[in-house]
Design a protein around this motif. Structure first.
Motif, short mmCIF file in Angstrom:
data_model
loop_
_atom_site.label_atom_id
_atom_site.label_comp_id
_atom_site.label_asym_id
_atom_site.label_seq_id
_atom_site.Cartn_x
_atom_site.Cartn_y
_atom_site.Cartn_z
N GLU B 12 0.84 -1.21 0.00
CA GLU B 12 0.00 0.00 0.00
C GLU B 12 0.87 1.25 0.00
OE1 GLU B 12 -4.00 -1.57 2.28
OE2 GLU B 12 -2.28 -1.03 3.50
N THR B 15 2.79 1.85 -3.34
CA THR B 15 2.01 2.17 -4.54
C THR B 15 1.12 3.39 -4.35
OG1 THR B 15 0.21 0.71 -3.85
CG2 THR B 15 1.92 -0.25 -5.26
N GLY B 16 1.14 3.96 -3.15
CA GLY B 16 0.30 5.11 -2.91
C GLY B 16 -1.17 4.75 -2.75
N ALA B 17 -1.44 3.47 -2.50
CA ALA B 17 -2.82 3.06 -2.25
C ALA B 17 -3.21 3.52 -0.84
CB ALA B 17 -2.94 1.54 -2.37
N PRO B 18 -4.51 3.66 -0.60
CA PRO B 18 -4.93 4.06 0.75
C PRO B 18 -4.45 3.06 1.78
CG PRO B 18 -6.78 4.08 -0.79
CD PRO B 18 -5.62 3.46 -1.50
#
Ligand SMILES: [Zn+2]
Lengths: 164, 235
Positions: B12, B15-18
């Motif tokens: 997360e 990848t800059g995912a929440p």
């Protein structure tokens, strides 16, 4: 296959860039070869496009990616739509191949003794190294439920001579 | 300090995912996890730059494949392993080809015959045990360029071995000279296909020549080809 209702090209691009490496790496470990891992990547994205509203509704979308990648890989393995290969270049990325070899050894051991759900939980816990709480998030279970499932899994594992 | 980030949380973060506030707090104060995130980001970038990822992007998003720097393409060797999760006997027995052609088969056309074979401990072989390290050897018969593929009879898939992007590389001189890096034998049966040429050609044309060869069809006049089967024995 660029038709994904409600998603424009930049949105698709962003999803592809963000999640492809994650999906590929997980699939590569579970599938054991490049070509099958890419098949899994494609199928995960097809599901993501198709169910993008549900996907976007996830508080933690990465848990969706983990869950669906695991499901897709298990489906591919069950369908034995797995390529046979007799040669491969000696690994230039030893870690992923070592992880993959170990994972596949565990998977083959589990396949004989654990049901599908148990295999999924075991994969997430022992191959992916997720915490119990994360496994609960990935599978959409309460933390209490996952605690029970993990306990049951451990008991079974002890009888089998131990998991990692 | 809380526990280090799990694989999920590292993905997360990389990848800059929440991701969760607790993980974010941990990351802000943990050099080890920050390094792990950076390593993952570097790996991710490298993966996205591979020809395979570019091809998948094109397939999914309908965009033309972008040209990759050769160094990146070479870094991504095709890695193919059979699943040990399948019963080994099934993996080996399912797609048994007829025994090995001890002499490299069907090299053709004048200028001498081209050939390809598999070397185990320096000797041509048609059989090898799982886990053995082998090398592909070619006889270029005076042709200057070669591209080696692995053909999987089970799935009819053809994948480049050397060079990994399916292009042509300088062919070694000699009747049977090693080419490319060592290969590890995994369960299954495969056929090694070598395509030879005298002048550079597009990867699609080289691939088409390799496919024509395995299908027993005539090759375009600027290509020559040979193949050899490898039968794999359990360890
Ligand atoms: Zn940490």
């Amino acid at each position: 296959m660029a038709e994904a209702p409600g998603l424009d090209k930049p949105a698709l691009e962003a999803l592809f860039t963000r999640y492809t490496p994650v999906i590929y790496r997980r699939a590569r470990v579970l599938m054991g070869n490049d070509a099958d891992a890419w098949d899994a990547v494609q199928e995960v994205f097809e599901r993501m496009w198709h169910h993008h509203e549900g996907f976007r509704g996830e508080a933690r979308p990465m848990t969706w990616v983990y869950r669906i990648t695991t499901n897709v890989c298990f489906n591919l393995l069950r369908g034995k739509k797995v390529r046979q290969a007799a040669l491969r270049p000696v690994a230039d990325e030893p870690t992923i191949d070592a992880a993959s070899a170990e994972a596949r050894e565990l998977l083959s051991k589990w396949a004989a003794h654990l049901d599908e759900r148990e295999q999924t939980v075991a994969t997430l816990l022992y191959i992916d190294g997720l915490t119990q709480e994360e496994v609960a998030d990935v599978l959409g279970l309460s933390r209490k439920t996952i605690g029970r499932e993990v306990d049951a899994l451990r008991k079974k594992a002890e009888a089998l001579g131990g998991l990692p | 300090m809380s526990e280090h980030l799990s694989s999920l949380a590292l993905d997360e973060a990389a990848t800059g995912a929440p991701f969760e506030a607790a993980d974010r707090d941990h990351l802000a104060g943990c050099a080890q996890c920050q390094t792990a995130v950076q390593e993952r980001q570097a790996l991710n970038a490298r993966l996205l730059a591979t020809p395979q990822a570019q091809a998948m992007r094109a397939r999914l998003l309908g965009r033309p494949v972008q040209q990759q720097p050769a160094a990146v393409a070479r870094a991504t060797l095709v890695r193919r392993v059979v699943l040990t999760a399948l019963p080994l006997a099934a993996a080996i027995g399912l797609f048994f080809t007829a025994g090995f052609q001890a002499r490299p088969d069907d090299g053709d056309r004048i200028k001498g015959s081209v050939s390809v074979g598999v070397l185990l401990d320096g000797r041509l072989t048609g059989r090898a045990k799982v886990g053995a390290k082998v090398t592909v050897a070619v006889g270029a018969a005076g042709h200057g360029l070669v591209s080696v593929f692995a053909f999987d009879p089970a799935s009819s898939s053809l994948e480049p071995l050397f060079p990994s992007d399916g292009s042509l590389t300088a062919a070694p001189k000699g009747a049977s000279a090693p080419v490319g890096a060592p290969l590890e034998v995994t369960p299954g049966t495969t056929r090694v296909v070598a395509v030879f040429a005298d002048s550079p050609a597009a990867p699609e044309a080289i691939r088409a020549a390799a496919l024509a060869h395995v299908r027993g069809q005539p090759l375009p006049p600027t290509f020559w080809a040979a193949s050899a089967s490898l039968e794999v024995e359990p360890k």
